[in-house]
Design an enzyme around this catalytic site. Structure first.
Site, short mmCIF file in Angstrom:
data_model
loop_
_atom_site.label_atom_id
_atom_site.label_comp_id
_atom_site.label_asym_id
_atom_site.label_seq_id
_atom_site.Cartn_x
_atom_site.Cartn_y
_atom_site.Cartn_z
N HIS A 1 0.74 -1.19 0.02
CA HIS A 1 -0.04 -0.09 -0.05
C HIS A 1 0.64 1.39 0.05
CE1 HIS A 1 -2.88 3.06 1.37
NE2 HIS A 1 -3.73 2.34 0.93
N GLU B 1 -4.15 1.92 -7.28
CA GLU B 1 -4.41 3.01 -6.53
C GLU B 1 -3.37 4.06 -6.93
OE1 GLU B 1 -6.43 2.12 -2.54
OE2 GLU B 1 -4.42 1.41 -2.26
O1 G3H Z 1 -6.87 1.31 1.51
C1 G3H Z 1 -7.52 2.10 0.98
C2 G3H Z 1 -7.27 2.82 -0.29
O2 G3H Z 1 -6.00 3.55 0.08
C3 G3H Z 1 -8.23 4.15 -0.34
O3 G3H Z 1 -8.52 4.69 0.62
P1 G3H Z 1 -9.56 5.96 0.31
O4 G3H Z 1 -10.66 5.26 -0.28
O5 G3H Z 1 -9.92 6.32 1.81
O6 G3H Z 1 -8.91 7.17 -0.46
#
Ligand code: G3H
Length: 253
Positions: A93, A169
């Site tokens: 992540h 992401e």
């Molecule tokens: O772990 C989750 C992701 O990093 C996305 O987070 P978010 O939807 O709060 O931006």
């Protein structure tokens, strides 16, 4: 680390109530068409496994060590995660990379460990730069190239016939007010899917989901290029999570 232990328990309890007690469930066999997972912190993971037992929801971990056992005080063994019922492990992540020195190499070693323990690696990949203002073809190519370095590293560490989830992401879309632009997400994911690294894998074994301020209303705009969603803040409300799962289940793809 958004949730207390009590809030995690309540979230799962409320989600199960929505998914399995809602009258709509009778006519909507959600889990026939969608794989649903929750990824709590390590402390509450075993409790969540017990809560969702026999419901068909998978439980994942947010990280693990690359070794199964040994002198690694404070680390979490992938073998123990598997032993307590964990089914997938999130790796690489952006926050792990930025704050805890995770690298493509360490994420790859962990991916191998996760597969070795019969779990599914959910590898987070995403470019650093913000292309929001200027999302033309060269910027899409640059973003995809940056992502593909991460993808190739992770996929090289696992057999081609094992399940892998790639969570695309864009770093700049995590924690933001809105997801990355639809066209950006679709174009980058298309390039990742068309890459030699993904095409060399066994058919159906590589799923690509989108994360980064994802929530209800997004999936139908990025499918069918994207296989699913990786939800953060906008699914902290069980009703929003449930609504999103229903949207994915009802999508025609
Ligand atoms: O772990 C989750 C992701 O990093 C996305 O987070 P978010 O939807 O709060 O931006």
């Amino acid at each position: 680390m958004y949730f207390s232990a009590a809030r995690t328990e309540a979230f799962v309890r409320e989600l199960l109530g929505l998914m399995f007690a809602d009258p709509a469930h009778e006519s909507l066999p959600l889990l026939d068409s969608v794989d649903v997972f929750v990824i709590p912190d390590h402390v509450t993971l075993a409790g969540v496994v017990a809560q969702v037992a026999h419901h068909g929801i998978m439980v994942g971990a947010q990280d693990c060590h690359s070794e199964d056992a040994g002198a690694f005080t404070g680390a979490v063994s992938p073998a123990v995660l598997a032993e307590v019922g964990c089914r997938l492990v999130e790796l690489g992540h952006a926050e792990r990379r930025r704050l805890f020195a995770e690298t493509d190499a360490s994420a790859a070693a962990k991916a191998a460990a996760v597969v070795r323990n019969a779990m599914v690696p959910l590898v987070c990949v995403g470019e650093e730069r913000d292309d929001d203002e200027d999302d033309d073809e060269p910027h899409i190519v640059a973003a995809a190239d940056e992502v593909l370095v991460q993808v190739r590293s992770a996929l090289a560490a696992v057999p081609a016939d094992t399940d892998v989830v790639l969570a695309y992401e864009p770093v700049w879309a995590i924690g933001a007010s809105a997801p990355a632009p639809i066209d950006h997400v679709r174009a980058v994911v298309r390039r990742v899917r068309a890459s030699d690294a993904v095409r060399a894998r066994a058919p159906g074994r590589t799923r690509i989901v989108y994360g980064g301020s994802a929530g209800p209303g997004l999936f139908t705009r990025i499918a069918p290029d994207v296989d699913g969603l990786f939800l953060g803040r906008f699914a902290h409300d069980p009703a929003q999570f449930f609504r999103t799962v229903c949207e994915v289940a009802q999508a025609p793809w």
